[in-house]
Motif scaffolding. Sequence first.
Motif, PDB file in Angstrom:
ATOM      1  N   SER A   1       0.831  -1.190   0.000  1.00 52.73           N
ATOM      2  CA  SER A   1       0.000   0.000   0.000  1.00 52.73           C
ATOM      3  C   SER A   1       0.869   1.245   0.000  1.00 52.73           C
ATOM      4  O   SER A   1       2.085   1.182   0.173  1.00 52.73           O
ATOM      5  CB  SER A   1      -0.911  -0.029   1.246  1.00 52.73           C
ATOM      6  OG  SER A   1      -1.670   1.140   1.376  1.00 52.73           O
TER       7      SER A   1
ATOM      8  N   SER B   1      -2.351   6.699  -2.084  1.00 56.20           N
ATOM      9  CA  SER B   1      -3.144   6.004  -3.097  1.00 56.20           C
ATOM     10  C   SER B   1      -4.601   5.880  -2.654  1.00 56.20           C
ATOM     11  O   SER B   1      -4.891   5.238  -1.634  1.00 56.20           O
ATOM     12  CB  SER B   1      -2.586   4.603  -3.353  1.00 56.20           C
ATOM     13  OG  SER B   1      -3.512   3.825  -4.083  1.00 56.20           O
TER      14      SER B   1
ATOM     15  N   ALA C   1      -5.571   2.119  -2.633  1.00 59.33           N
ATOM     16  CA  ALA C   1      -5.098   1.410  -1.450  1.00 59.33           C
ATOM     17  C   ALA C   1      -5.877   1.843  -0.217  1.00 59.33           C
ATOM     18  O   ALA C   1      -6.159   1.026   0.669  1.00 59.33           O
ATOM     19  CB  ALA C   1      -3.606   1.667  -1.258  1.00 59.33           C
ATOM     20  N   ARG C   2      -6.238   3.106  -0.160  1.00 62.38           N
ATOM     21  CA  ARG C   2      -7.012   3.583   0.995  1.00 62.38           C
ATOM     22  C   ARG C   2      -8.347   2.858   1.086  1.00 62.38           C
ATOM     23  O   ARG C   2      -8.813   2.531   2.178  1.00 62.38           O
ATOM     24  CB  ARG C   2      -7.229   5.089   0.915  1.00 62.38           C
ATOM     25  CG  ARG C   2      -7.867   5.645   2.185  1.00 62.38           C
ATOM     26  CD  ARG C   2      -8.108   7.136   2.106  1.00 62.38           C
ATOM     27  NE  ARG C   2      -8.597   7.625   3.372  1.00 62.38           N
ATOM     28  CZ  ARG C   2      -9.046   8.855   3.585  1.00 62.38           C
ATOM     29  NH1 ARG C   2      -9.031   9.744   2.591  1.00 62.38           N
ATOM     30  NH2 ARG C   2      -9.499   9.224   4.767  1.00 62.38           N
TER      31      ARG C   2
ATOM     32  N   THR D   1       6.627   4.468  -8.226  1.00 61.42           N
ATOM     33  CA  THR D   1       6.144   5.431  -9.213  1.00 61.42           C
ATOM     34  C   THR D   1       6.021   4.712 -10.553  1.00 61.42           C
ATOM     35  O   THR D   1       6.606   3.628 -10.736  1.00 61.42           O
ATOM     36  CB  THR D   1       7.101   6.635  -9.386  1.00 61.42           C
ATOM     37  OG1 THR D   1       8.238   6.214 -10.158  1.00 61.42           O
ATOM     38  CG2 THR D   1       7.547   7.202  -8.043  1.00 61.42           C
TER      39      THR D   1
ATOM     40  N   LYS E   1       1.151  -2.259  -9.780  1.00 58.23           N
ATOM     41  CA  LYS E   1       0.256  -1.232  -9.248  1.00 58.23           C
ATOM     42  C   LYS E   1      -0.190  -1.550  -7.833  1.00 58.23           C
ATOM     43  O   LYS E   1      -0.303  -2.709  -7.434  1.00 58.23           O
ATOM     44  CB  LYS E   1      -0.975  -1.077 -10.148  1.00 58.23           C
ATOM     45  CG  LYS E   1      -0.682  -0.450 -11.503  1.00 58.23           C
ATOM     46  CD  LYS E   1      -1.976  -0.194 -12.269  1.00 58.23           C
ATOM     47  CE  LYS E   1      -1.716   0.520 -13.578  1.00 58.23           C
ATOM     48  NZ  LYS E   1      -2.985   0.814 -14.298  1.00 58.23           N
ATOM     49  N   LEU E   2      -0.470  -0.481  -7.102  1.00 54.36           N
ATOM     50  CA  LEU E   2      -1.036  -0.596  -5.768  1.00 54.36           C
ATOM     51  C   LEU E   2      -2.554  -0.454  -5.846  1.00 54.36           C
ATOM     52  O   LEU E   2      -3.056   0.252  -6.711  1.00 54.36           O
ATOM     53  CB  LEU E   2      -0.478   0.510  -4.863  1.00 54.36           C
ATOM     54  CG  LEU E   2       1.028   0.481  -4.602  1.00 54.36           C
ATOM     55  CD1 LEU E   2       1.452   1.754  -3.887  1.00 54.36           C
ATOM     56  CD2 LEU E   2       1.402  -0.751  -3.786  1.00 54.36           C
TER      57      LEU E   2
ATOM     58  N   SER F   1      -8.065  -3.022  -6.726  1.00 55.51           N
ATOM     59  CA  SER F   1      -8.712  -2.793  -5.440  1.00 55.51           C
ATOM     60  C   SER F   1     -10.065  -3.477  -5.345  1.00 55.51           C
ATOM     61  O   SER F   1     -10.442  -3.964  -4.275  1.00 55.51           O
ATOM     62  CB  SER F   1      -8.855  -1.291  -5.170  1.00 55.51           C
ATOM     63  OG  SER F   1      -9.707  -0.667  -6.116  1.00 55.51           O
TER      64      SER F   1
ATOM     65  N   ASP G   1      -9.429   7.054 -10.969  1.00 55.93           N
ATOM     66  CA  ASP G   1      -8.593   6.852 -12.163  1.00 55.93           C
ATOM     67  C   ASP G   1      -8.225   8.185 -12.802  1.00 55.93           C
ATOM     68  O   ASP G   1      -7.046   8.462 -13.075  1.00 55.93           O
ATOM     69  CB  ASP G   1      -9.330   5.998 -13.199  1.00 55.93           C
ATOM     70  CG  ASP G   1      -9.269   4.511 -12.912  1.00 55.93           C
ATOM     71  OD1 ASP G   1      -8.269   4.064 -12.322  1.00 55.93           O
ATOM     72  OD2 ASP G   1     -10.221   3.805 -13.281  1.00 55.93           O
TER      73      ASP G   1
ATOM     74  N   VAL H   1      -6.044  10.441 -10.443  1.00 52.54           N
ATOM     75  CA  VAL H   1      -4.656   9.984 -10.335  1.00 52.54           C
ATOM     76  C   VAL H   1      -3.881  10.324 -11.604  1.00 52.54           C
ATOM     77  O   VAL H   1      -2.713  10.742 -11.545  1.00 52.54           O
ATOM     78  CB  VAL H   1      -4.598   8.468 -10.028  1.00 52.54           C
ATOM     79  CG1 VAL H   1      -3.188   7.928 -10.210  1.00 52.54           C
ATOM     80  CG2 VAL H   1      -5.078   8.197  -8.599  1.00 52.54           C
TER      81      VAL H   1
ATOM     82  N   TYR I   1      -0.426  12.443 -11.797  1.00 50.70           N
ATOM     83  CA  TYR I   1       0.790  12.042 -12.508  1.00 50.70           C
ATOM     84  C   TYR I   1       1.219  13.120 -13.496  1.00 50.70           C
ATOM     85  O   TYR I   1       2.415  13.420 -13.630  1.00 50.70           O
ATOM     86  CB  TYR I   1       0.558  10.728 -13.257  1.00 50.70           C
ATOM     87  CG  TYR I   1       0.493   9.496 -12.399  1.00 50.70           C
ATOM     88  CD1 TYR I   1       0.964   9.495 -11.087  1.00 50.70           C
ATOM     89  CD2 TYR I   1      -0.046   8.308 -12.887  1.00 50.70           C
ATOM     90  CE1 TYR I   1       0.900   8.357 -10.298  1.00 50.70           C
ATOM     91  CE2 TYR I   1      -0.112   7.165 -12.110  1.00 50.70           C
ATOM     92  CZ  TYR I   1       0.361   7.199 -10.821  1.00 50.70           C
ATOM     93  OH  TYR I   1       0.311   6.073 -10.047  1.00 50.70           O
TER      94      TYR I   1
ATOM     95  N   TYR J   1      -9.766  12.046  -2.005  1.00 49.61           N
ATOM     96  CA  TYR J   1      -8.582  12.199  -2.853  1.00 49.61           C
ATOM     97  C   TYR J   1      -8.662  13.480  -3.674  1.00 49.61           C
ATOM     98  O   TYR J   1      -7.645  14.158  -3.879  1.00 49.61           O
ATOM     99  CB  TYR J   1      -8.423  10.989  -3.772  1.00 49.61           C
ATOM    100  CG  TYR J   1      -7.146  11.038  -4.585  1.00 49.61           C
ATOM    101  CD1 TYR J   1      -5.922  10.728  -4.011  1.00 49.61           C
ATOM    102  CD2 TYR J   1      -7.166  11.410  -5.926  1.00 49.61           C
ATOM    103  CE1 TYR J   1      -4.745  10.784  -4.746  1.00 49.61           C
ATOM    104  CE2 TYR J   1      -5.999  11.469  -6.669  1.00 49.61           C
ATOM    105  CZ  TYR J   1      -4.785  11.151  -6.070  1.00 49.61           C
ATOM    106  OH  TYR J   1      -3.623  11.222  -6.801  1.00 49.61           O
TER     107      TYR J   1
END
Length: 200
Positions: free
Chosen positions: A5, A9, A12-13, A36, A52-53, A67, A103, A106, A110, A164
């Motif tokens: 995790s 993220s 992950a959360r 990364t 990926k996480l 997830s 998605d 994030v 990036y 997020y």
Amino acid sequence: MKLLSADASPFARKVRVLILETDLTDAVETVVAMTTPYDTNQTLLAANPVGKLPTLIREDGPALYDSRVICRFLDDHASAGLYPANRLWDTLTLEATADGIMDAAVLMTYEKRLRPPEYQSVDWLDAQWKKVMGAVSVINDRWMSHLSGPLDMSHIATGCALAYLDFRHGDRNWRKGNDALDDWLAVFAERDSMKATAPE
């Protein structure tokens, strides 16, 4: 079991909130895996070919990743009922909508954090934000009755997605025109599981 995790993220959360909500903290050890897209953590890559996480390492089978797969597995493991049969398709659809927000958000992160400023695309950022706001608006307009019901995985996914947006894109103000969802998050964010998993 070990959950690979990272605090920032949102995917992950989601899993970490589920672990707390289902009292699985003794069954799942959370392991921070800094990674990364340009420099994948080797422990993570060994368990998950796409690097990926989050990724869940099990003792009795191959690692699980994505997830939604991990959340379904842990919910089943705990017999927690976060994917209730009587509203399964609604729960899955709302979870997928929240994941779509994550998605796009994030990808925006990036773009801003990993690409040099001269190569960043304002058009790309705006296109992703349009997806975010479309999904947020749909949740606000169509899904509040579901979010007002008993806790299920779609609540957790939605809470993590919106949090997020505040964490990485607070300057864009997703709340404008989405008052019902804003009010809902204010209450949901006070859950112990959300407070315990908030990124710094």
